[in-house]
Design an enzyme around this catalytic site. Structure first.
Site, PDB file in Angstrom:
ATOM      1  N   HIS A  70      24.556 -14.252 -65.733  1.00  0.00           N
ATOM      2  CA  HIS A  70      25.871 -13.643 -65.495  1.00  0.00           C
ATOM      3  C   HIS A  70      26.388 -14.072 -64.130  1.00  0.00           C
ATOM      4  CE1 HIS A  70      24.494 -10.429 -62.724  1.00  0.00           C
ATOM      5  NE2 HIS A  70      23.419 -10.364 -63.475  1.00  0.00           N
ATOM      6  N   ASP A  72      28.903 -12.345 -62.434  1.00  0.00           N
ATOM      7  CA  ASP A  72      29.473 -11.257 -61.631  1.00  0.00           C
ATOM      8  C   ASP A  72      28.411 -10.638 -60.732  1.00  0.00           C
ATOM      9  OD1 ASP A  72      28.264 -10.241 -64.023  1.00  0.00           O
ATOM     10  OD2 ASP A  72      29.253  -8.308 -63.701  1.00  0.00           O
ATOM     11  N   GLU A 130      28.463  -8.294 -66.406  1.00  0.00           N
ATOM     12  CA  GLU A 130      27.132  -7.796 -66.754  1.00  0.00           C
ATOM     13  C   GLU A 130      26.807  -6.518 -66.001  1.00  0.00           C
ATOM     14  OE1 GLU A 130      22.726  -7.264 -66.594  1.00  0.00           O
ATOM     15  OE2 GLU A 130      24.081  -7.574 -64.901  1.00  0.00           O
ATOM     16  N   HIS A 333      21.168  -5.605 -55.744  1.00  0.00           N
ATOM     17  CA  HIS A 333      22.118  -4.527 -55.409  1.00  0.00           C
ATOM     18  C   HIS A 333      21.891  -3.974 -54.000  1.00  0.00           C
ATOM     19  CE1 HIS A 333      22.659  -3.521 -59.987  1.00  0.00           C
ATOM     20  NE2 HIS A 333      22.549  -4.807 -59.760  1.00  0.00           N
TER      21      HIS A 333
END
Lengths: 358, 358
Positions: A70, A72, A130, A333
């Site tokens: 992905h 993103d 995603e 993250h």
């Protein structure tokens, strides 16, 4: 639109695409750049749907592999542009997306451009959305509009796995457990019924719960059953009439979604349980011959994947799938997200070795 | 500004002042109307501070009584204007403020205008902002600017008490009880520590708690210790690092605020307890001679008041104080708030009898 030179190193390419912000819902600039770099390549058939790009070889090989990533990221938090840093004397690339998962995408883009005659046919997929609701995921859309593109004998997701091979994934179920009471002024509590007090046994059972460790096809999956949110009450002087505990169950891929729901209802029997979200896990599928060849070529020991990833989509279609990518998943993250340069290079070597049979 | 005719019946006057909306922070129109009706009366010295109005007789009587009522209401919810309704064949006045506490205020206004020579001196107080933070309460302001006005031998608050005399009030304490954990992705729960699970014993202890019933000067006060709010968690896939339980303790007036805090800390020992708000209760004070005369005159049996009211202010100043007003306190703040016409008339008769010695 920034133009991408796919002849630079995978590390350099990681830096370049990390510095093109692509937080979910804002992937178009990066998708345009990827499309512009890939579309001219004569050995690839390129298809675009929104910000998802699919590029396929069509060499008539006996087997086909999907390799997907992905494009993103979760929101930027002062961690773009990327920086070179050193951790314990080793070089790292620091910044949003370096781990999840632009380093993996960079390796894929470079190999897609270079490998004009791989030993298996390859379907490359770079997709959007995603990191948000599954409904918005580029693969969800693609599976609806072009299910034929998912046909393959094996699939590799480039999600961060520390350069190891992580097979399958745990399933994921969320439920709301509710207790009801009767509101009353707290000065006359005996007129009401306290819904928060009634939630005591729910928390007690969750606190005492001992999650299983389950071996599936040789990999050991750890489960988990947790309260992730709780709320109740209306004011500081009112006996509450409602308490809601949100429970998250992560379950081994040997258990179906229905079995997982039954288990949660069993643990919380006597309470009002509403399942609000669920996705089955994926069996590792590492007994497939192509998977065995892949493991041998990349010289990695397989491990279980605990988090749910898009490998489950392929698994559900009968395509064995694994996660294989650079980066420590614990740093995904994270505001200090950073990827080891050596891992980017190792994953590139591993994939190249397997895809070229060298 | 609507003008008030204080010669109409107390029931009619209740209707008129209920139909002048005066939700907390919006009392000025009603305060202006009251001021305009009271200021011309020659037997009263009138003082105004914001939307609080004080009117005093100065007859040189041996004793002085404060009679007070707040003029604000909780928010209107489609229950203004008032309506005449019948409940079990009895006439009621329905609408916001009828119970809490404009019927009581109407009786007070009527008697203030009519009783030019009561047997005790009277300090009438009609005040703003009772239904919101104590800091905003008109009596808090008045106690700061004109503490002399609180001098009295006895005080009567017109809060709804079903036409009975409710003595004293319970104390009130609010505390936040916190548990701490360590955040982690819920797919790897064993990396974290679940703060919501740790709150299980808090709810368990509150559920098992048996509140006391305590006799104070002949009245029996029921206590209560309750969770009134709970919250914890950050997202559906994160092990929560914080859970907060808000606890409300209502305690008999024989217990000081410090003793109440010590009791809550004892019940919840081992947990992080932060007291956020507290007010001592008020002893009933019904052994005072004036209180005994009052009880005899209004022919009511005294009962304990459970909720905290402004009687505690007077009690803290050494002035025995009671609640005496029309309306069922269970219907205060209720969308079906309604007051019995017979209770308005009975309270008017009771107060008049006592104040005139007839």
């Amino acid at each position: 639109m920034p133009s991408l030179d796919l002849t630079v190193s995978a590390v350099e390419l990681t830096r370049i695409i990390c510095d093109i912000p692509s937080v979910s819902d804002d992937e178009t600039v990066l998708a345009d750049s990827i499309h512009a770099a890939i579309a001219p390549l004569e050995h690839l058939d390129v298809y675009r749907d929104g910000d998802t790009i699919v590029a396929r070889t069509d060499l008539g090989r006996a087997q086909r592999v999907v390799i997907a990533g992905h494009i993103d990221t979760v929101p930027i938090n002062d961690n773009v542009p990327t920086r070179d840093i050193s951790v314990d004397g080793q070089p790292f690339l620091w910044g949003r997306g370096t781990v999840d998962m632009k380093a993996g995408v960079a390796v894929q883009l470079k190999l897609a451009a270079e490998l004009v005659a791989p030993r298996v046919d390859i379907t490359w997929m770079w997709y959007d959305h995603e990191e948000v609701d599954a409904d918005l995921n580029g693969l969800t859309r693609l599976a609806r509009t072009r299910p034929d593109l998912f046909g393959a004998d094996f699939a590799i997701l480039g999600e961060p796995s520390n350069g190891e091979v992580e097979g399958g994934c745990n399933g994921n179920l969320r439920a709301i457990v509710r207790t009801a009471g009767v509101r009353a002024h707290s000065a006359r509590a005996w007129v009401g019924e306290n819904a928060i007090h009634k939630a005591a046994p729910i928390l007690q059972r969750l606190a005492e719960y001992r999650p299983r460790e389950v071996a599936v096809e040789g990999l050991v999956y750890r489960e988990g059953l947790n309260a992730v949110r709780i709320r109740g009450g209306v004011a500081g002087n009112v006996i509450p009439d409602l308490c809601e505990v949100e429970v998250n169950y992560r379950f081994a891929p040997s258990r179906s979604l229905d079995e997982a729901e039954a288990h949660v209802r069993d643990v919380l029997s006597g309470f009002d349980v509403e399942v609000v979200d669920g996705a089955a896990g994926a069996r590792p599928g590492l007994d497939a011959p192509l998977a065995q060849e892949f493991l041998a070529a990349v010289r990695a020991e397989p491990r279980p994947k605990y988090g749910w990833t898009d490998v489950a989509r392929f698994s559900a279609l009968g395509v064995p799938a694994v996660n294989y990518g650079p980066g420590d998943p614990h740093l995904a993250h994270h505001d200090e997200e950073r990827v080891s340069v050596a891992q980017i290079e190792a994953v590139e070597r591993g994939l190249r070795a397997w895809l070229t049979g060298s």
